[in-house]
Design an enzyme around this catalytic site. Structure first.
Site, PDB file in Angstrom:
ATOM      1  N   ASP A   1      19.929  66.993  62.467  1.00 46.48           N
ATOM      2  CA  ASP A   1      20.404  67.490  63.753  1.00 46.48           C
ATOM      3  C   ASP A   1      21.772  68.131  63.542  1.00 46.48           C
ATOM      4  O   ASP A   1      22.682  67.505  62.984  1.00 46.48           O
ATOM      5  CB  ASP A   1      20.522  66.347  64.763  1.00 46.48           C
ATOM      6  CG  ASP A   1      21.050  66.822  66.106  1.00 46.48           C
ATOM      7  OD1 ASP A   1      20.500  67.811  66.625  1.00 46.48           O
ATOM      8  OD2 ASP A   1      22.009  66.218  66.617  1.00 46.48           O
TER       9      ASP A   1
ATOM     10  N   GLU B   1      16.234  72.354  63.488  1.00 46.00           N
ATOM     11  CA  GLU B   1      15.956  73.176  64.662  1.00 46.00           C
ATOM     12  C   GLU B   1      16.316  74.626  64.355  1.00 46.00           C
ATOM     13  O   GLU B   1      17.299  74.897  63.663  1.00 46.00           O
ATOM     14  CB  GLU B   1      16.782  72.683  65.856  1.00 46.00           C
ATOM     15  CG  GLU B   1      16.300  71.363  66.422  1.00 46.00           C
ATOM     16  CD  GLU B   1      17.164  70.886  67.576  1.00 46.00           C
ATOM     17  OE1 GLU B   1      16.635  70.748  68.699  1.00 46.00           O
ATOM     18  OE2 GLU B   1      18.354  70.639  67.353  1.00 46.00           O
TER      19      GLU B   1
ATOM     20  N   ASP C   1      23.383  61.904  68.367  1.00 43.71           N
ATOM     21  CA  ASP C   1      22.967  62.762  67.259  1.00 43.71           C
ATOM     22  C   ASP C   1      21.884  62.119  66.397  1.00 43.71           C
ATOM     23  O   ASP C   1      20.968  62.795  65.933  1.00 43.71           O
ATOM     24  CB  ASP C   1      24.180  63.130  66.392  1.00 43.71           C
ATOM     25  CG  ASP C   1      25.196  63.974  67.146  1.00 43.71           C
ATOM     26  OD1 ASP C   1      24.767  64.741  68.027  1.00 43.71           O
ATOM     27  OD2 ASP C   1      26.398  63.862  66.869  1.00 43.71           O
TER      28      ASP C   1
END
Length: 371
Positions: free
Chosen positions: A188, A272, A353
């Protein structure tokens, strides 16, 4: 099947005469690029409303200017040809909506040019590299280029601090055996530490730019008080450039090492697919986004994984990794940036997170088809 490419970057040590020819080549490449862009702009303005007619137009080439500007013959013709290709690509990118309209190159812009391997005109031997027009140039070859790598082109660059580098692009036959995916990790993006992984570890990025900000601001204040163009101004400009160069080198070194550790340890890494430019503009995190170099990190990570037959999995940027409970799967309606702890109705409490990284890991496993 296209063969993969790999670049090797080395420090160049040209003589004074070679430096003069390099400066002339940088200038000629910029000059030809701007002349061709000027003519193409005229053609574009004339036919911009008629796309079919625009496609049939003949565009200028570097050879056209050699009759009028004889000094263009003194530099590497392949460098001028690559300027034409770069301009063509710039227009292609514009028409396909990837970039803005091509701009004229300034003297202050990055000084570089690219030449190609043609009939063995580029050679390496005993700490020297032979380049068109320049002949043999001394360079620091700190690593060997494998014998099965074929040189395609070389890009010579001069930094703001007056250093010269050469990037040697090679192609080679390499078909890595796909690794069986067993060990997977989710990352992340974290503004302060670069990333947090699904196992709870943080990259602990040192934020080199932030560390040097006070020293950099002080050096730039001194520069602003110098008379532009004076000897003292040039000396101070060099100090500022060296500070920026040091920060960039520190950042690149850290990102190379961090990505190498992940590529060696895991069979697949899940991230991501973020729009960093949009994030920096929308959330006013420009300095922080620029400092941690997430885009550079993911580029390094991708090619290091692919070399070993491993995978970088990118999940959709709209996937609600931060708002989803990694235990029960419930999705929150909203979650502000100030909330650093994720609390769910099911009783689950975790670092925001780490929770997001676990969700990214789970989504990556779905895409990989792993239960």
């Amino acid at each position: 099947m296209d063969m993969p490419n790999k670049a090797y970057k080395f420090r160049l040590y040209p003589t004074k005469e070679q430096e003069q020819l390099l400066a002339k080549t940088f200038g000629c490449v910029r000059f030809v690029y701007n002349k061709m862009l000027e003519e193409r702009l005229q053609i574009y303005e004339k036919f911009k409303d008629d796309k079919e007619a625009l496609k049939t137009q003949t565009f200028p080439t570097p050879a056209k200017y050699k009759k009028e500007f004889a000094w263009l013959k003194e530099v590497d013709s392949l460098a001028l040809a690559n300027a034409q290709l770069n301009l063509k690509q710039a227009f292609t990118n514009f028409f396909e909506g990837r970039t803005r309209f091509p701009k004229f190159k300034s003297r202050k812009a990055k000084q570089s040019y690219t030449t190609n391997m043609v009939n063995g005109n580029i050679k390496l031997a005993d700490g020297y590299i032979k380049l068109p027009k320049l002949k043999w140039v001394k360079f620091k070859q700190h690593r060997e280029i494998p014998v099965h790598h074929i040189i395609k082109s070389c890009t010579i660059t001069k930094t703001k601090t007056g250093k010269y580098f050469i990037s040697i692009l090679t192609e080679y036959e390499h078909q890595p055996v796909p690794k069986e995916v067993k060990n997977v990790v989710g990352l992340d993006f974290a503004m302060q530490t670069l990333y947090v992984d699904s196992e709870g570890k943080r990259a602990n990025y040192p934020r080199f730019y932030r560390q040097a900000l006070e020293k950099l601001a002080r050096a730039q204040r001194v520069l602003s008080r110098r008379r532009k163009g004076s000897n003292r101004w040039h000396k101070q400009r060099l100090k500022v450039a060296r500070l920026h160069e040091k920060i960039a080198n520190q950042r690149q070194d850290f990102l190379h090492k961090a990505s190498r550790q992940l590529a060696n340890r895991y069979d697949a890494v899940v991230i991501e697919d973020l729009n960093m430019k949009g994030m920096s503009q929308a959330l006013h995190f420009g300095k922080s986004v620029h400092d941690n170099g997430w885009g550079m990190f993911t580029t390094f990570l991708q090619y290091k994984l692919e070399e070993q037959g491993k995978k970088l999995i990118k999940i959709d940027k709209w996937f609600p990794s931060s708002k989803t409970c990694s235990r029960c799967g419930r999705v929150k309606a909203s979650l502000s940036l100030s909330e650093r702890l994720f609390r769910c109705e099911c009783g689950f409490v975790a670092d925001r997170d780490i929770n997001a990284a676990i969700n990214i890991h789970k989504e990556g496993l779905k895409q990989l088809g792993i239960a």
